[in-house]
Design an enzyme around this catalytic site. Sequence first.
Site, PDB file in Angstrom:
ATOM      1  N   GLY A 109      52.823 -16.655  44.126  1.00  0.00           N
ATOM      2  CA  GLY A 109      51.661 -16.264  43.338  1.00  0.00           C
ATOM      3  C   GLY A 109      51.961 -15.120  42.394  1.00  0.00           C
ATOM      4  O   GLY A 109      51.557 -15.146  41.216  1.00  0.00           O
TER       5      GLY A 109
ATOM      6  N   CYS B 175      65.891 -13.478  51.778  1.00  0.00           N
ATOM      7  CA  CYS B 175      65.593 -14.713  51.040  1.00  0.00           C
ATOM      8  C   CYS B 175      66.773 -15.675  50.957  1.00  0.00           C
ATOM      9  O   CYS B 175      66.581 -16.885  50.822  1.00  0.00           O
ATOM     10  CB  CYS B 175      65.092 -14.387  49.635  1.00  0.00           C
ATOM     11  SG  CYS B 175      66.282 -13.488  48.604  1.00  0.00           S
TER      12      CYS B 175
END
Length: 453
Positions: free
Chosen positions: A193, A242
């Site tokens: 987002g 990540c």
Amino acid sequence: MSNEVSIKELIEKAKVAQKKLEAYSQEQVDVLVKALGKVVYDNAEMFAKEAVEETEMGVYEDKVAKCHLKSGAIWNHIKDKKTVGIIKEEPERALVYVAKPKGVVAATTPITNPVVTPMCNAMAAIKGRNTIIVAPHPKAKKVSAHTVELMNAELKKLGAPENIIQIVEAPSREAAKELMESADVVIATGGAGRVKAAYSSGRPAYGVGPGNSQVIVDKGYDYNKAAQDIITGRKYDNGIICSSEQSVIAPAEDYDKVIAAFVENGAFYVEDEETVEKFRSTLFKDGKINSKIIGKSVQIIADLAGVKVPEGTKVIVLKGKGAGEKDVLCKEKMCPVLVALKYDTFEEAVEIAMANYMYEGAGHTAGIHSDNDENIRYAGTVLPISRLVVNQPATTAGGSFNNGFNPTTTLGCGSWGRNSISENLTYEHLINVSRIGYFNKEAKVPSYEEIWG
């Protein structure tokens, strides 16, 4: 005070400070940048404790190591680089390169890295004589604010302009959106987002894509070493890095040997479908990762799944039922859990990895454990990735002293991940470069016959 006023004030202060910083010499800039890294290095234990307590994610010891490694690696990488005035000359092309700042940097930071990401972005920004405003994750705002506070205290001792690093004290989506729309350039590290908002801000932006590192174990490689490296990466900070390993793709004919190596090195392997399903339904809810397991330990995850695991288990390895959309376990799992898949030929191994990237994580990182350079280059050529990490934990994709990846906390994923860069973000992305082109009297002008012949 409204977000609109507070963000506006932050931007105004940052612009004033940036004009002062722009007058700094290379030597003055580097003194400031070094100080920022040293603050995090010196306070690693305190910051790690605060991060674990506030976010309830990760591992204290790993966060200490991360503070030490990243601060040292980043400073070591950028300390001798030119970012002020003339930075390069090419007499043979009659070109001179001049570095100039981009201005005010807006940097959103994730809950998974609330100390090192603000530090990394601040070091890169100030190296280019930019100012920076950090928009922390709401659930990590205290430790991020403390990080910025101590960096600013050190800058004050050095007589640096006030407000070259600022932070949004009441972070929210609205505040982050306004900040990104008001700055000169945006670094968006965090959820999809925020990254999408950054690219919709109307400003130049550097975002990241979701991770889902696929790791191929080549036939005949040292399976024990591969298992050690993969486990090291997967368990690091409880799996919230990540680039950390998500899937182990192993040769079918040696599958049992590979799994045995994992178990020997501290993995808990699950192959019966009933137990695998207990973990599957714990890790994912309606196809999305369960936020309750992010950054949690093996023991907590096993307890949530109702499965007993041996004390001291480092990672959980689950037998997958297929690649890509055939199994939700092939998605990113932000915890110390791996899915294991089999292949017959190396080409099939790459196809399995490809299917998983099409499911999630295209553009990010892959790993391979192999002595076959032809296979290594084949994987690196075919897969839609920005980084292929060879014979080391995939977590080192963010840069280490043992590889050539630029040290960073922001890993671009190219057009595959809907990002503007397919490399590790550094100070170079935060400077404008003007080129002075002289008339080149020595240039050899080819004839059209030479050009087209």
